[in-house]
Design a protein around this motif. Structure first.
Motif, PDB file in Angstrom:
ATOM      1  N   LEU A  17       0.852  -1.184   0.000  1.00 58.30           N
ATOM      2  CA  LEU A  17       0.000   0.000   0.000  1.00 58.30           C
ATOM      3  C   LEU A  17       0.888   1.234   0.000  1.00 58.30           C
ATOM      4  CD1 LEU A  17      -2.627  -0.892   2.750  1.00 58.30           C
ATOM      5  CD2 LEU A  17      -3.079  -0.696   0.301  1.00 58.30           C
ATOM      6  N   LEU A  18       0.442   2.246  -0.696  1.00 57.85           N
ATOM      7  CA  LEU A  18       1.152   3.515  -0.720  1.00 57.85           C
ATOM      8  C   LEU A  18       0.220   4.570  -0.142  1.00 57.85           C
ATOM      9  CD1 LEU A  18       3.939   4.463  -1.830  1.00 57.85           C
ATOM     10  CD2 LEU A  18       2.697   5.327  -3.819  1.00 57.85           C
ATOM     11  N   VAL A  19       0.590   5.116   1.029  1.00 55.93           N
ATOM     12  CA  VAL A  19      -0.182   6.176   1.663  1.00 55.93           C
ATOM     13  C   VAL A  19       0.404   7.506   1.221  1.00 55.93           C
ATOM     14  CG1 VAL A  19      -0.956   7.184   3.844  1.00 55.93           C
ATOM     15  CG2 VAL A  19      -0.658   4.703   3.651  1.00 55.93           C
ATOM     16  N   VAL A  20      -0.383   8.312   0.513  1.00 50.84           N
ATOM     17  CA  VAL A  20       0.071   9.582  -0.049  1.00 50.84           C
ATOM     18  C   VAL A  20      -0.548  10.718   0.771  1.00 50.84           C
ATOM     19  CG1 VAL A  20       0.267  10.989  -2.136  1.00 50.84           C
ATOM     20  CG2 VAL A  20       0.150   8.482  -2.316  1.00 50.84           C
ATOM     21  N   PHE A  21       0.271  11.724   1.135  1.00 50.31           N
ATOM     22  CA  PHE A  21      -0.220  12.763   2.037  1.00 50.31           C
ATOM     23  C   PHE A  21       0.556  14.054   1.867  1.00 50.31           C
ATOM     24  CE2 PHE A  21       3.205  10.603   4.177  1.00 50.31           C
ATOM     25  CZ  PHE A  21       3.870  11.577   4.907  1.00 50.31           C
ATOM     26  N   ARG A  22       0.010  15.129   2.406  1.00 51.33           N
ATOM     27  CA  ARG A  22       0.705  16.400   2.537  1.00 51.33           C
ATOM     28  C   ARG A  22       1.024  16.609   4.013  1.00 51.33           C
ATOM     29  NH1 ARG A  22      -0.267  19.893  -1.786  1.00 51.33           N
ATOM     30  NH2 ARG A  22       1.420  21.124  -0.859  1.00 51.33           N
ATOM     31  N   TRP A  23       2.101  17.374   4.275  1.00 56.05           N
ATOM     32  CA  TRP A  23       2.527  17.592   5.653  1.00 56.05           C
ATOM     33  C   TRP A  23       2.667  19.085   5.933  1.00 56.05           C
ATOM     34  CZ3 TRP A  23       2.269  15.551  10.110  1.00 56.05           C
ATOM     35  CH2 TRP A  23       3.127  15.905  11.160  1.00 56.05           C
ATOM     36  N   ARG A  24       1.848  19.549   6.877  1.00 55.72           N
ATOM     37  CA  ARG A  24       1.832  20.945   7.282  1.00 55.72           C
ATOM     38  C   ARG A  24       1.674  21.821   6.044  1.00 55.72           C
ATOM     39  NH1 ARG A  24       6.515  20.381  12.020  1.00 55.72           N
ATOM     40  NH2 ARG A  24       5.257  19.019  13.360  1.00 55.72           N
ATOM     41  N   ARG A  25       2.509  22.817   5.859  1.00 60.10           N
ATOM     42  CA  ARG A  25       2.400  23.700   4.686  1.00 60.10           C
ATOM     43  C   ARG A  25       3.455  23.361   3.643  1.00 60.10           C
ATOM     44  NH1 ARG A  25       3.250  29.294   5.707  1.00 60.10           N
ATOM     45  NH2 ARG A  25       2.048  29.648   3.811  1.00 60.10           N
ATOM     46  N   ASP A  26       4.097  22.234   3.802  1.00 63.51           N
ATOM     47  CA  ASP A  26       5.153  21.796   2.894  1.00 63.51           C
ATOM     48  C   ASP A  26       4.624  21.679   1.464  1.00 63.51           C
ATOM     49  OD1 ASP A  26       7.203  20.268   1.561  1.00 63.51           O
ATOM     50  OD2 ASP A  26       7.873  19.561   3.510  1.00 63.51           O
ATOM     51  N   PRO A  27       5.330  22.241   0.465  1.00 66.09           N
ATOM     52  CA  PRO A  27       4.860  22.140  -0.916  1.00 66.09           C
ATOM     53  C   PRO A  27       4.994  20.749  -1.515  1.00 66.09           C
ATOM     54  CG  PRO A  27       6.995  23.247  -0.825  1.00 66.09           C
ATOM     55  CD  PRO A  27       6.524  23.101   0.590  1.00 66.09           C
ATOM     56  N   ASN A  28       5.736  19.876  -0.875  1.00 68.02           N
ATOM     57  CA  ASN A  28       5.895  18.510  -1.372  1.00 68.02           C
ATOM     58  C   ASN A  28       4.667  17.662  -1.078  1.00 68.02           C
ATOM     59  OD1 ASN A  28       8.838  18.293  -2.302  1.00 68.02           O
ATOM     60  ND2 ASN A  28       9.075  19.164  -0.258  1.00 68.02           N
TER      61      ASN A  28
END
Length: 233
Positions: A17-28
């Motif tokens: 499984l690949l969990v895809v997410f954003r973290w805080r205000r990080d542009p990545n």
């Protein structure tokens, strides 16, 4: 899952499984790989689980713990298909053995912040000035990893370069004489990651440190160096 986490999706790949997410205000956009379960066992505690829902809940707890203990900063990174894959199972050495890096706790008086670093012979005038001007992004400190957590041997600081808070500046990356230069590079790397988490799209600097090239810094128009936080090592 936890404050700062924004889920993008979960993708089933061959055996994982690949969990895809954003973290805080990080542009990545980040991703973490997880193995499909081959036994009714929690990936977090190792104890028996009774359902897929219980297994998934323990996955969420595991990832929460990883994120809150700095996975985005310490995880080995691989850029793949538009996201940054973080390898939690094979973490790189974030700083040289025998040392530790953490945040400087500012306290209530900016004129007194980091006094222990000043006592150790380091110039803390720049970070204090950034605090007073409400421009500080982060201030990190390095010290010998022992029972006393001292002596202090280095520090790094980054500030906001623009009012829109999209560009940060690496103002300080210093270690005392006799300390491995790799620790200075580690301080710079962590400061860049902290800036990215706060929303910086790029980081500029006029510091002259060969280790910065290894992080991805390149000559900027008009002088100095620049790094896009999407490409940081």
């Amino acid at each position: 899952m936890t404050e700062g986490f924004t889920g993008v999706g979960v993708v089933a790949e061959a055996g994982r499984l690949l969990v895809v997410f954003r973290w805080r205000r990080d542009p990545n956009t980040y991703a973490i790989e997880l193995d499909f379960p081959t036994a009714p066992e929690s990936p977090w505690t190792g104890l028996t689980v009774d359902s897929a829902e219980e297994w998934a809940a323990d996955v969420a707890s595991l990832l929460m713990e990883e994120l809150l203990t700095g996975l985005v900063v310490r995880g080995r990174r691989t850029v793949r298909e538009g996201h940054v894959l973080l390898d939690r199972r094979a973490p790189e050495a974030v700083w040289p053995a025998g040392y530790h890096v953490g945040e400087v706790h500012l306290g209530d008086d900016p004129l007194d912040a980091g006094f222990w670093l000043a006592d150790a012979g380091m110039d803390v005038s720049v970070p204090r000035r950034l605090i007073a001007g409400a421009r500080l992004v982060c201030w990190l400190q390095a010290y010998v990893d022992n029972d006393r957590g001292e002596p202090y041997v280095g520090h790094a600081a980054a500030s906001w370069e623009d009012d829109g808070r999209t560009t940060a500046r690496l103002d300080v990356a210093y270690v005392r004489p006799g300390v491995p230069p790799e620790l200075r590079t580690a301080l710079a790397r962590l400061a860049v990651h902290e800036a990215a988490a706060a929303g910086a799209v790029s980081v500029v600097t006029t510091l002259d440190d060969p280790g910065l090239r290894g992080l991805g810094f390149r000559p900027a128009d008009g002088g100095g160096l620049v790094l896009g936080t999407r490409s940081v090592a």
